[in-house]
Enzyme design. Structure first.
Site, PDB file in Angstrom:
ATOM      1  N   ASP A 143      -4.183  -0.357   3.996  1.00 48.04           N
ATOM      2  CA  ASP A 143      -2.869   0.077   3.518  1.00 48.04           C
ATOM      3  C   ASP A 143      -3.014   1.430   2.830  1.00 48.04           C
ATOM      4  OD1 ASP A 143      -0.129  -0.259   3.357  1.00 48.04           O
ATOM      5  OD2 ASP A 143      -0.211  -1.195   1.381  1.00 48.04           O
ATOM      6  N   HIS A 150       6.998   7.635  -3.875  1.00 51.69           N
ATOM      7  CA  HIS A 150       6.620   6.296  -4.330  1.00 51.69           C
ATOM      8  C   HIS A 150       5.449   6.381  -5.312  1.00 51.69           C
ATOM      9  CE1 HIS A 150       5.747   1.991  -4.194  1.00 51.69           C
ATOM     10  NE2 HIS A 150       4.497   2.265  -3.875  1.00 51.69           N
ATOM     11  N   GLU A 215       7.750  -4.123   0.045  1.00 51.44           N
ATOM     12  CA  GLU A 215       7.464  -2.705   0.237  1.00 51.44           C
ATOM     13  C   GLU A 215       7.861  -2.330   1.656  1.00 51.44           C
ATOM     14  OE1 GLU A 215       3.342  -1.935  -0.920  1.00 51.44           O
ATOM     15  OE2 GLU A 215       4.032  -1.594  -2.977  1.00 51.44           O
ATOM     16  N   GLU A 217       7.496  -0.337   4.711  1.00 46.74           N
ATOM     17  CA  GLU A 217       6.422   0.487   5.276  1.00 46.74           C
ATOM     18  C   GLU A 217       6.552   0.566   6.795  1.00 46.74           C
ATOM     19  OE1 GLU A 217       2.469  -0.122   3.844  1.00 46.74           O
ATOM     20  OE2 GLU A 217       3.133  -0.904   1.890  1.00 46.74           O
ATOM     21  N   ASP A 249       5.114  -5.121   3.081  1.00 46.35           N
ATOM     22  CA  ASP A 249       3.893  -5.416   2.315  1.00 46.35           C
ATOM     23  C   ASP A 249       4.316  -6.065   0.992  1.00 46.35           C
ATOM     24  OD1 ASP A 249       1.306  -5.441   1.372  1.00 46.35           O
ATOM     25  OD2 ASP A 249       1.381  -3.372   0.655  1.00 46.35           O
ATOM     26  N   LYS A 269      -1.392  -8.600  -3.342  1.00 50.47           N
ATOM     27  CA  LYS A 269      -0.981  -8.096  -2.030  1.00 50.47           C
ATOM     28  C   LYS A 269      -1.322  -9.028  -0.879  1.00 50.47           C
ATOM     29  CE  LYS A 269       0.258  -3.875  -3.362  1.00 50.47           C
ATOM     30  NZ  LYS A 269       1.478  -3.184  -2.951  1.00 50.47           N
TER      31      LYS A 269
HETATM   32 MN    MN Z   1       1.739  -1.311   0.404  1.00 44.83          MN
END
Ligand code: MN
Length: 443
Positions: A143, A150, A215, A217, A249, A269
């Site tokens: 990642d 951000h 998140e 992404e 994510d 995560k």
């Molecule tokens: Mn992420």
């Protein structure tokens, strides 16, 4: 090497091209004949084997069924055999010229007036009746952290005195994530539990995450890899990037804040991450590539991260949207409400730079490896790609269009991501949907 976008385009991108399948010609379809993304699917609820498919309008071309009809020979026949398996890894490992040859053959066979229409109609499965699996075995997952907007706003929440660390503008920052917990759109997962410590508490405690977040992404799938010890040069990365998807994510912000120093994200995560089913190929995205610029006041990238080609065509203008479906909306039969929209073109580093940087030390990428782009927040506050940012670290309620409010996600909330590309002179293409649902923590 000077390169123009025109040099990346071919007949498969022609905006005038239409299909014999009417649903592929509707103006707002995600899957016109110019897109042709890949997924792994089967008829939902069946015992069928999962196999490769290509989206067209509201249908899927079953590539295993097409392979059996033996309409093609040479590398296209070999590609269809590879796509008949339950993962796309073998196809993704083939040269980019083979991906391109299959795309051209499918584009021709699906075009209005194609001689093969009758044969291809025998291979259609309705998307409404399909279920999906991960498109490939994801060996390794990295990642990145490529949105400076951000990185700056999250940094200022976690480290008010030192928001953007000095390496950010030199190194495409990333960490090695965990692939076992990457799931396909439609997944539901329990709220994670873990160790957290409130700033005013004397000691940490363990329990359900109180600051669950998404998140927004872009996911990037690597096709052909490189040998250990070899590098992939910036201008060769198009031979290695198979395509892109939407990627959520999921992040436990309270667990993250307590655990992340000194080695970075860990249990905050790896409890779940969700991908959309369809991989939009790098070739399909060619009309939406755009210039990449580094602000003159910022350090210019080192040589291995800098080229004319990367500056001319390194960015991708992919519109990304996040919607929230609360239990209240769901029970009322109302649509999810929009939280955010931004574009991948704001990324501080390009996908080509991610690949070149990942291999500069000789790290070997393998077909099916997966990169997250990092949360894609745009320059404006309302373009933030996470609730952490939209709620200013949980200090401000986010007002939803139906009058509800959130700081972080509640049990029963579902997050829906959508993406699309629109550009004058090109046919609009879309990514479909990435949907997943938060269940209560296990007791
Ligand atoms: Mn992420």
């Amino acid at each position: 090497m000077s390169v123009t976008k025109q040099s990346l385009l071919n007949e498969t991108h022609n905006p005038q091209l239409s299909s014999w399948l009417d649903s592929a010609n509707l103006p707002n379809t995600d899957f016109p004949i110019q897109n042709l993304p890949f997924a792994i699917f089967r008829v939902a609820g069946s015992e069928q084997a999962f196999r490769g498919g290509v989206a067209i309008g509201d249908q899927i071309i079953d590539l295993a069924a097409l392979s059996k009809l033996k309409l093609f020979d040479g590398v296209i026949a070999e590609a269809l055999v590879a796509c008949s398996q339950s993962t796309l890894n073998d196809f993704m490992a083939m040269p980019a010229s083979v991906w391109s040859a299959l795309r051209a053959a499918l584009s021709q066979a699906l075009s209005a007036g194609a001689e093969l229409e009758g044969e291809l109609r025998r291979c259609l499965v309705a998307q409404d009746e399909a279920e999906y699996d991960l498109p490939c075995r994801i060996g390794d997952y990295t990642d990145f952290y490529t949105s400076i907007h951000h990185a700056t706003s999250v940094g200022s929440l976690f480290r008010p005195d030192n928001p953007l660390l000095p390496n950010y503008k030199w190194v495409p920052i990333g960490y090695h994530g965990r692939s076992s917990s990457i799931g396909i759109s439609g997944q539901a997962f329990p709220r994670p539990k873990g160790q957290t410590k409130a700033p005013d508490a004397d000691s940490p405690s363990v329990g359900p995450c109180k600051r669950l977040d998404y998140e927004m992404e872009v996911g990037i799938y690597i096709g052909g890899g490189n040998e250990l010890g070899e590098t992939i040069a910036l201008d060769d990365t198009d031979q290695h990037i198979f395509g892109m998807c939407l990627f959520n994510d999921w992040s436990a912000r309270d667990i993250q804040a307590w655990e992340y120093q000194p080695l970075g994200p860990f249990l905050a995560k790896n409890f779940a991450s969700t991908v959309s089913p369809w991989i939009v190929t790098n070739e399909a995205l060619a009309p939406f590539r755009t210039s990449w610029q580094r602000n003159e006041a910022d350090p210019q990238p080192l040589e291995y991260l800098s080229s004319e080609r990367n500056s001319a065509l390194g960015s991708y203008d992919v519109q990304l949207e996040v919607f929230l479906e609360t239990p209240t909306l769901r029970e009322a039969g109302e649509a999810a409400v929009k939280l955010t929209q931004s574009s991948f073109r704001h990324s501080y580093w390009t996908t080509a730079q991610m690949v070149a940087h990942h291999t500069v030390n000789g790290c070997n990428l393998v077909a099916g490896d997966f990169f997250g782009s990092g949360t894609q927040s745009g320059p404006d506050a309302q373009e933030a790609g996470s609730l952490l940012e939209l709620s200013n670290g949980g200090k401000q309620q986010v007002e939803l269009a139906n009058g509800e409010t959130r700081t972080f996600l509640e049990d029963g909330d579902a997050v829906v991501m959508r993406g699309y590309c629109e550009q004058a002179g090109a046919k609009r293409i879309g990514f479909g949907e990435c949907y997943s649902l938060v269940l209560p923590a296990k007791s």
